[in-house]
Design a protein around this motif. Sequence first.
Motif, PDB file in Angstrom:
ATOM      1  N   ALA A  73       0.830  -1.206   0.000  1.00 41.95           N
ATOM      2  CA  ALA A  73       0.000   0.000   0.000  1.00 41.95           C
ATOM      3  C   ALA A  73       0.867   1.261   0.000  1.00 41.95           C
ATOM      4  N   ALA A  74       1.985   1.187   0.694  1.00 40.38           N
ATOM      5  CA  ALA A  74       2.836   2.369   0.815  1.00 40.38           C
ATOM      6  C   ALA A  74       3.542   2.734  -0.482  1.00 40.38           C
ATOM      7  N   GLY A  75       3.580   1.801  -1.407  1.00 42.50           N
ATOM      8  CA  GLY A  75       4.229   2.107  -2.681  1.00 42.50           C
ATOM      9  C   GLY A  75       4.612   0.813  -3.379  1.00 42.50           C
ATOM     10  N   HIS A  76       4.297   0.723  -4.691  1.00 40.74           N
ATOM     11  CA  HIS A  76       4.626  -0.496  -5.428  1.00 40.74           C
ATOM     12  C   HIS A  76       4.813  -0.188  -6.903  1.00 40.74           C
TER      13      HIS A  76
ATOM     14  N   ALA B 102       1.480  -3.681 -10.456  1.00 39.47           N
ATOM     15  CA  ALA B 102       1.837  -4.892  -9.723  1.00 39.47           C
ATOM     16  C   ALA B 102       0.648  -5.402  -8.939  1.00 39.47           C
ATOM     17  N   ILE B 103       0.496  -6.743  -8.870  1.00 40.91           N
ATOM     18  CA  ILE B 103      -0.514  -7.285  -7.984  1.00 40.91           C
ATOM     19  C   ILE B 103       0.186  -7.758  -6.732  1.00 40.91           C
TER      20      ILE B 103
ATOM     21  N   ARG C  50      12.918   2.593  -7.614  1.00 45.57           N
ATOM     22  CA  ARG C  50      12.644   4.003  -7.397  1.00 45.57           C
ATOM     23  C   ARG C  50      13.892   4.843  -7.692  1.00 45.57           C
ATOM     24  N   MET C  51      15.036   4.294  -7.298  1.00 45.74           N
ATOM     25  CA  MET C  51      16.277   5.047  -7.468  1.00 45.74           C
ATOM     26  C   MET C  51      16.641   5.231  -8.923  1.00 45.74           C
ATOM     27  N   GLU C  52      16.236   4.303  -9.754  1.00 47.92           N
ATOM     28  CA  GLU C  52      16.521   4.457 -11.177  1.00 47.92           C
ATOM     29  C   GLU C  52      15.560   5.450 -11.830  1.00 47.92           C
ATOM     30  N   GLY C  53      14.659   5.950 -11.029  1.00 50.11           N
ATOM     31  CA  GLY C  53      13.781   6.993 -11.531  1.00 50.11           C
ATOM     32  C   GLY C  53      12.500   6.480 -12.164  1.00 50.11           C
ATOM     33  N   PHE C  54      12.193   5.190 -11.970  1.00 48.34           N
ATOM     34  CA  PHE C  54      10.967   4.659 -12.548  1.00 48.34           C
ATOM     35  C   PHE C  54       9.777   4.974 -11.655  1.00 48.34           C
ATOM     36  N   PRO C  55       8.592   4.964 -12.239  1.00 47.15           N
ATOM     37  CA  PRO C  55       7.405   5.390 -11.490  1.00 47.15           C
ATOM     38  C   PRO C  55       6.977   4.386 -10.415  1.00 47.15           C
ATOM     39  N   VAL C  56       6.381   4.913  -9.361  1.00 48.00           N
ATOM     40  CA  VAL C  56       5.879   4.094  -8.259  1.00 48.00           C
ATOM     41  C   VAL C  56       4.432   4.469  -8.003  1.00 48.00           C
ATOM     42  N   GLU C  57       3.603   3.465  -7.842  1.00 45.29           N
ATOM     43  CA  GLU C  57       2.196   3.674  -7.540  1.00 45.29           C
ATOM     44  C   GLU C  57       1.968   3.498  -6.046  1.00 45.29           C
ATOM     45  N   SER C  58       0.968   4.176  -5.464  1.00 47.32           N
ATOM     46  CA  SER C  58       0.626   3.814  -4.089  1.00 47.32           C
ATOM     47  C   SER C  58      -0.880   3.855  -3.922  1.00 47.32           C
ATOM     48  N   SER C  59      -1.375   2.935  -3.102  1.00 48.69           N
ATOM     49  CA  SER C  59      -2.806   2.869  -2.853  1.00 48.69           C
ATOM     50  C   SER C  59      -3.108   3.774  -1.685  1.00 48.69           C
ATOM     51  N   SER C  60      -4.203   4.523  -1.802  1.00 43.88           N
ATOM     52  CA  SER C  60      -4.622   5.313  -0.658  1.00 43.88           C
ATOM     53  C   SER C  60      -5.402   4.395   0.257  1.00 43.88           C
ATOM     54  N   THR C  61      -5.074   4.467   1.553  1.00 44.61           N
ATOM     55  CA  THR C  61      -5.817   3.683   2.547  1.00 44.61           C
ATOM     56  C   THR C  61      -7.152   4.342   2.786  1.00 44.61           C
TER      57      THR C  61
END
Lengths: 222, 222
Positions: free
Chosen positions: A146-149, A153-154, A211-222
């Motif tokens: 949830a904090a970031g993925h 991704a499932i 994340r460090m390579e600069g690729f996008p990260v999704e996060s779910s809002s709780t």
Amino acid sequence: MSTGHFKHDLFSQFARVAKALSNGYRLELLEFLAQGERSVDALAQVSGLTVANTSQHLQQLRQTGLVINRKAGHKVYYRLSGMDVSALLGSLREVAERHLADVDRLVDDYLKVKDSLEPIPAAQLLERVRDGLVTVLDVRPPEEYAAGHLPGAINIPLAELEKQLDALDPSQEVVAYCRGPHCVLAFDAVAKLRERGVKARRLDGGLPEWRMEGFPVESSST
Amino acid sequence: MSTGHFKHDLFSQFARVAKALSNGYRLELLEFLAQGERSVDALAQVSGLTVANTSQHLQQLRQTGLVINRKAGHKVYYRLSGMDVSALLGSLREVAERHLADVDRLVDDYLKVKDSLEPIPAAQLLERVRDGLVTVLDVRPPEEYAAGHLPGAINIPLAELEKQLDALDPSQEVVAYCRGPHCVLAFDAVAKLRERGVKARRLDGGLPEWRMEGFPVESSST
DNA sequence: CAATTATTCAAGAGATCTATTGAATTAATG
DNA sequence: CATTAATTCAATAGATCTCTTGAATAATTG
């Protein structure tokens, strides 16, 4: 004018940062923080330290600028103060792996299958995701997911993998990832999937590296 | 099978490396070693430590695999065990600079002219040397120069710069370098040369950085 | 406003780190 | 082979680090 105590003072400051990293628990905390923001007691649970002890370690990290915190409700959330901290941790790990025989032995013992599970580089994964060729599998606990993925991704924690096997498209290759290069979850997941006949590989690195390579990260809002 | 004590053991090993870096004197020793091989008493002199003390610090560094040594005659020469150690030191410095206010203050105080003396990147310097456009000036002490220097560099220690000004072709730009990003010698040299009307710049980084980028290093046989 | 929850503070015992001192090795020299 | 030089070893006192314990603070809930 040139080098009075300047040099020594400067090195003493650098040493402060190294000192903050010179404890196994603090490194462990930093690795968890590399996944994203965490509250003190979440960190205490995951590290096995008492809350008071965890708090003290975190404050040492904060005093050297490695982490920063934020208050929300009556929780305090900590996070790394920047990408460069992740890079430093990576550098430390690399040196330790290359020069400490003990590390080799440990890694060999526990991750012996490592080489047989060729990891896929982050950039290559991104391409394949765009082309719809792979299923990205996050095997970390739901809170961390949830904090970031990774985008798309499932999330199936390792323990639930067997039950939820049918959530995966058997015709697609699965790429599993977890916390980082030494997180065993992804290794175990790939091994398990292969036993079931699912094509599976591991991502090279985990979420922090991605994340460090600069690729996008999704996060779910709780 | 997954994560018994493995994680913790591993982090404890990483921490050993960080602990070796957690002392200002040891960092100072490592920086000197980044220039090339050095004997124990050379290191003792340059760091201001007693020989016995220096030896003990060096052994701590050796036990964590950061340095290796070799016996010749009745001297023992130490050197960094690899480029990755230089990279780690760089990473440490970067984090300290970015996150410790104290470092900012120190650096500002002593290197306040830093920005006004735009450094030239290593790759660009190499080109210009090939084209015969610049004079490369090594302002470190002769021993360090002998141990390894940039190809074609001439050696004039800072103290002798004024006397030997005529050794420099006044029509050519001078690029000065010394030990690394925080070595003040090159700054001072550039300042001095400019006062005299010589076009002068500083190399971005010092010899270790140059070496780390894979560029060639010359050394004089004693 | 009292009770609860999450975190931080403070103090102390035991372990570890650092610098100092002087002796012990080891290799070279006369 | 005795002497000298360079380095390492060993022992010690004082400082610093780590964990534990219990209390203090601050925000939330009933």
